[in-house]
Scaffold this motif. Structure first.
Motif, PDB file in Angstrom:
ATOM      1  N   TYR A 239       0.859  -1.185   0.000  1.00 19.81           N
ATOM      2  CA  TYR A 239       0.000   0.000   0.000  1.00 19.81           C
ATOM      3  C   TYR A 239       0.891   1.228   0.000  1.00 19.81           C
ATOM      4  CZ  TYR A 239      -3.266  -3.510   1.648  1.00 19.81           C
ATOM      5  OH  TYR A 239      -4.020  -4.633   1.776  1.00 19.81           O
ATOM      6  N   PRO A 240       1.549   1.513  -1.117  1.00 20.37           N
ATOM      7  CA  PRO A 240       2.577   2.561  -1.097  1.00 20.37           C
ATOM      8  C   PRO A 240       2.008   3.921  -0.690  1.00 20.37           C
ATOM      9  CG  PRO A 240       2.422   1.534  -3.263  1.00 20.37           C
ATOM     10  CD  PRO A 240       1.383   0.914  -2.436  1.00 20.37           C
ATOM     11  N   TYR A 241       2.741   4.600   0.150  1.00 21.83           N
ATOM     12  CA  TYR A 241       2.385   5.959   0.524  1.00 21.83           C
ATOM     13  C   TYR A 241       3.542   6.855   0.122  1.00 21.83           C
ATOM     14  CZ  TYR A 241       4.998   4.213   4.572  1.00 21.83           C
ATOM     15  OH  TYR A 241       5.943   3.635   5.377  1.00 21.83           O
ATOM     16  N   GLU A 242       3.288   8.169   0.123  1.00 21.04           N
ATOM     17  CA  GLU A 242       4.283   9.154  -0.320  1.00 21.04           C
ATOM     18  C   GLU A 242       4.903   8.725  -1.653  1.00 21.04           C
ATOM     19  OE1 GLU A 242       3.687  11.512   1.358  1.00 21.04           O
ATOM     20  OE2 GLU A 242       3.905  11.280   3.502  1.00 21.04           O
ATOM     21  N   VAL A 243       6.234   8.669  -1.747  1.00 21.17           N
ATOM     22  CA  VAL A 243       6.826   8.394  -3.056  1.00 21.17           C
ATOM     23  C   VAL A 243       7.356   6.967  -3.169  1.00 21.17           C
ATOM     24  CG1 VAL A 243       7.411  10.776  -3.594  1.00 21.17           C
ATOM     25  CG2 VAL A 243       9.005   9.404  -2.284  1.00 21.17           C
ATOM     26  N   TYR A 244       6.944   6.095  -2.271  1.00 22.71           N
ATOM     27  CA  TYR A 244       7.510   4.746  -2.280  1.00 22.71           C
ATOM     28  C   TYR A 244       7.222   3.983  -3.573  1.00 22.71           C
ATOM     29  CZ  TYR A 244       9.209   4.616   2.504  1.00 22.71           C
ATOM     30  OH  TYR A 244       9.923   4.838   3.642  1.00 22.71           O
ATOM     31  N   ASP A 245       6.084   4.291  -4.227  1.00 19.30           N
ATOM     32  CA  ASP A 245       5.766   3.534  -5.438  1.00 19.30           C
ATOM     33  C   ASP A 245       6.681   3.901  -6.595  1.00 19.30           C
ATOM     34  OD1 ASP A 245       4.669   5.998  -5.282  1.00 19.30           O
ATOM     35  OD2 ASP A 245       2.803   5.503  -6.307  1.00 19.30           O
ATOM     36  N   LYS A 246       7.396   5.020  -6.473  1.00 20.38           N
ATOM     37  CA  LYS A 246       8.284   5.416  -7.565  1.00 20.38           C
ATOM     38  C   LYS A 246       9.718   5.005  -7.307  1.00 20.38           C
ATOM     39  CE  LYS A 246       5.333   9.278  -8.702  1.00 20.38           C
ATOM     40  NZ  LYS A 246       4.528   9.196  -7.466  1.00 20.38           N
ATOM     41  N   LEU A 247       9.947   4.330  -6.201  1.00 19.03           N
ATOM     42  CA  LEU A 247      11.317   3.970  -5.839  1.00 19.03           C
ATOM     43  C   LEU A 247      11.606   2.527  -6.182  1.00 19.03           C
ATOM     44  CD1 LEU A 247      11.441   5.657  -2.366  1.00 19.03           C
ATOM     45  CD2 LEU A 247      12.572   6.421  -4.429  1.00 19.03           C
ATOM     46  N   GLU A 248      12.890   2.278  -6.366  1.00 18.51           N
ATOM     47  CA  GLU A 248      13.304   0.910  -6.657  1.00 18.51           C
ATOM     48  C   GLU A 248      13.916   0.304  -5.411  1.00 18.51           C
ATOM     49  OE1 GLU A 248      16.026  -0.062  -9.933  1.00 18.51           O
ATOM     50  OE2 GLU A 248      14.741   1.363 -11.024  1.00 18.51           O
ATOM     51  N   PHE A 249      13.240  -0.651  -4.845  1.00 12.31           N
ATOM     52  CA  PHE A 249      13.836  -1.387  -3.738  1.00 12.31           C
ATOM     53  C   PHE A 249      13.146  -2.734  -3.629  1.00 12.31           C
ATOM     54  CE2 PHE A 249      10.540  -1.059  -0.437  1.00 12.31           C
ATOM     55  CZ  PHE A 249       9.724  -0.101  -0.998  1.00 12.31           C
ATOM     56  N   ASP A 250      13.798  -3.665  -2.961  1.00 15.16           N
ATOM     57  CA  ASP A 250      13.238  -5.009  -2.847  1.00 15.16           C
ATOM     58  C   ASP A 250      12.664  -5.217  -1.464  1.00 15.16           C
ATOM     59  OD1 ASP A 250      14.200  -5.551  -5.376  1.00 15.16           O
ATOM     60  OD2 ASP A 250      16.158  -6.127  -4.570  1.00 15.16           O
ATOM     61  N   GLU A 251      11.633  -6.025  -1.417  1.00 19.91           N
ATOM     62  CA  GLU A 251      11.136  -6.461  -0.130  1.00 19.91           C
ATOM     63  C   GLU A 251      11.985  -7.669   0.268  1.00 19.91           C
ATOM     64  OE1 GLU A 251       7.054  -7.444  -0.170  1.00 19.91           O
ATOM     65  OE2 GLU A 251       7.039  -8.026   1.943  1.00 19.91           O
TER      66      GLU A 251
END
Ligand code: SF4
Ligand code: SF4
Lengths: 371, 158
Positions: A239-251
């Motif tokens: 459930y991305p908030y702020e700019v997390y959906d535009k970032l590249e990172f792995d869970e």
């Protein structure tokens, strides 16, 4: 109630760990039923630092209540503030400027690293290695200095307020963060050399405190505790908030479900946080650090919920508003409480000495559990 | 090949201990890098960042004048009743009655350094100071009056 008698009818021994046991962080009281050295039951007794934060918040305005939430999970103070600010913004229906969003994410990730560093040091100390604590604090101190410069406090920042941030970034911020990244990359392999690869450490962690994916879900575990069992639950991804959906990172996911898997998840998360910071630190957009909001905030009648990923797991903030300046009811869903509830299940049948390793990898912050 | 596996395991275990010891040895021979501070011996050189939230103070200029109008915005913003603004009425030079502060009482023992009062103040009359050694023997000393005795409001501050 704590049993006065030291033994049960079947002849099992009952011992109390805490409230002031050196192995517990904060004041957690565990009543352990032992058969020889084998744990039969672990019963956490809570409430030693209950400050009634939820009730307190009901008498504070929407600008005022945020500062109290720094005192819940004091190692993720920024992220707690963030969750509350998000919830109020949702109610007000304001969009905060992009600059504020990026700074918030940067601060969150720095907090996450600082929190995991402290966890790493404390965890190694619980298992009998004292030096890693100093190594961890050396790096954590750099982050604390960055926070102190920009937010004016080292632990309870109260920096993220409804509508944006309390102040703009300090001019030194970017330089200091870059210095920290250099330092971190230089030092992170020490962690592996000193602790992760160490055979004694591995033997104490592997196969200890097993938690299956089903149990992790049914106990409501979140954060690294659940991800160590292979449950994908990163709010930043789901459930991305702020700019997390535009970032590249792995869970970071591990599937073993033991203490070592949870350990590796946290180490992996620190590296992912560094990756996020590197993507953002040179791309902080210009603009305002605050959206225009009224002096007195009033939320419309209704219910609002926001969730964020703290260093320990999912934090949910639920506000019921009657339309006034103070919330009618606030509820915090804290990650520590659900993670702790899985401890009894994990510990049954294992030896007393392993309990410390399990508690260490749950990363318990007691004020977060008690609130 | 059980025996080969066993020997390999023992070898790796011993190796892991030596890897850790090498790092320890490195710090044993490279002890120049000092990361601790000699507090309180370094009090004179200790520099806290200018944003550090230590205590709320009210700056006065050389004529003993402050910027506070007595609007009580800080009192309303404070979450735990740390600030009490006690106002009085002054007779101005033009003979008109004017609201002014008598005392701005600040309870340091209650303050959580949340910065909300500073942000709320419309005339920037209060700021955060960088002091942090607040322990005293008597609790009463923590209740402070922020405006100096005999101080006035600065000209031109509304
Ligand atoms: S810093 Fe916060 S607690 Fe202290 S006086 Fe100002 S508003 Fe009140
Ligand atoms: S300090 Fe500022 S906010 Fe408080 S009464 Fe004076 S002018 Fe108003």
């Amino acid at each position: 109630m704590v049993e006065e008698i030291g033994t049960t009818e079947e002849g099992d021994l009952i011992i109390n760990v805490g409230p002031q046991h050196p192995a517990t962080h904060g004041v957690l009281h565990l009543v352990i039923t032992l058969n020889g050295e084998t744990i039969k039951k672990v019963e956490p007794h809570l409430g030693y630092i209950h400050r009634s934060i939820e009730k307190m918040c009901e008498s504070l305005t929407y600008r005022q209540f945020i500062y109290v939430t720094s005192r819940m999970d004091y190692l993720s103070a920024h992220i707690n503030n963030h969750a509350c600010a998000l919830c109020v913004e949702k109610g007000l229906d304001v969009e905060i400027p992009r600059r504020a969003q990026v700074i918030r994410v940067l601060m969150d990730e720095l907090t996450r690293i600082a929190s995991h560093e402290l966890w790493w040091g404390a965890m190694a100390m619980d298992l009998g290695a004292f030096t890693p604590f100093f190594h961890a604090f050396r790096e954590r101190e750099t982050i604390n200095d960055i926070m102190e410069e920009t937010c004016g406090a080292r632990l309870t920042m109260n920096y993220m307020v409804p509508g944006g941030l309390m102040a703009d970034l300090h001019p030194n911020f970017q330089k200091r963060v870059k210095e920290f990244i250099t330092l971190y990359k230089l030092k992170i392999n020490e962690y592996a050399e000193l602790v992760t690869g160490n055979i004694i450490f591995q033997n104490r962690m592997k196969g200890v405190g097993y938690l299956s994916a089903e149990d992790a879900i049914s106990y409501g575990c979140s954060g690294p505790t659940a991800r160590g069992s292979g449950v994908s639950c990163d709010i930043r991804k789901l459930y991305p908030y702020e700019v997390y959906d535009k970032l590249e990172f792995d869970e970071v996911l591990e599937t073993e479900g033991d203490s070592f898997a949870r350990y590796m998840v946290r180490i992996g998360e620190m590296n992912q946080s560094i990756k996020i910071i590197e993507q953002l630190i040179d791309n902080i957009p210009d603009g305002d650090f605050q959206a225009k909001t009224k002096v007195v905030l009033k939320l419309p009648k209704g219910e609002f919920y926001s969730r964020v990923e703290t260093a320990r797991g999912e934090l949910g903030v639920y506000i019921v508003s009657e339309g006034g300046t103070t919330p009618y009811r606030i509820k915090f869903r804290s990650p520590g409480f659900s993670n702790l509830s899985a401890l009894d299940h994990m510990a049954r049948g294992s030896k007393l000495g392993d309990l410390v390793a399990m508690m260490g990898t749950l990363d318990l912050v007691i004020p977060d559990i008690d609130r | 090949m059980f025996i080969v596996k066993y020997i390999k395991e023992v070898f790796n275990a011993v190796k892991s201990l030596f890897v850790g010891l090498r790092r320890t040895g490195y710090y044993f021979t490279h002890h120049k890098e000092i990361i601790t501070q000699q507090y309180p011996d370094n009090r004179d050189t200790l520099n806290l960042p200018e944003r550090f939230k230590g205590e709320v103070v009210m700056p006065h200029n050389e004529n003993n004048e402050h910027r506070c109008t007595g609007c009580t915005a800080c009192e309303l913003a404070c979450p735990n009743g740390t600030i009490k603004v006690i106002t009085k009425f002054d007779i101005g030079t033009d003979g008109k009655k004017k609201k002014a502060i008598d005392k701005l009482v600040y309870h340091l023992e209650l303050c959580t350094m949340c910065n909300l009062c500073i942000i709320a103040c419309p005339s920037d009359a209060i700021v955060m100071a960088q002091t942090f050694e607040h322990s005293v023997f008597d609790r009463a000393e923590l209740t402070k009056i922020l405006n100096n005795p005999g101080s006035k409001i600065m000209e031109g501050v509304e």
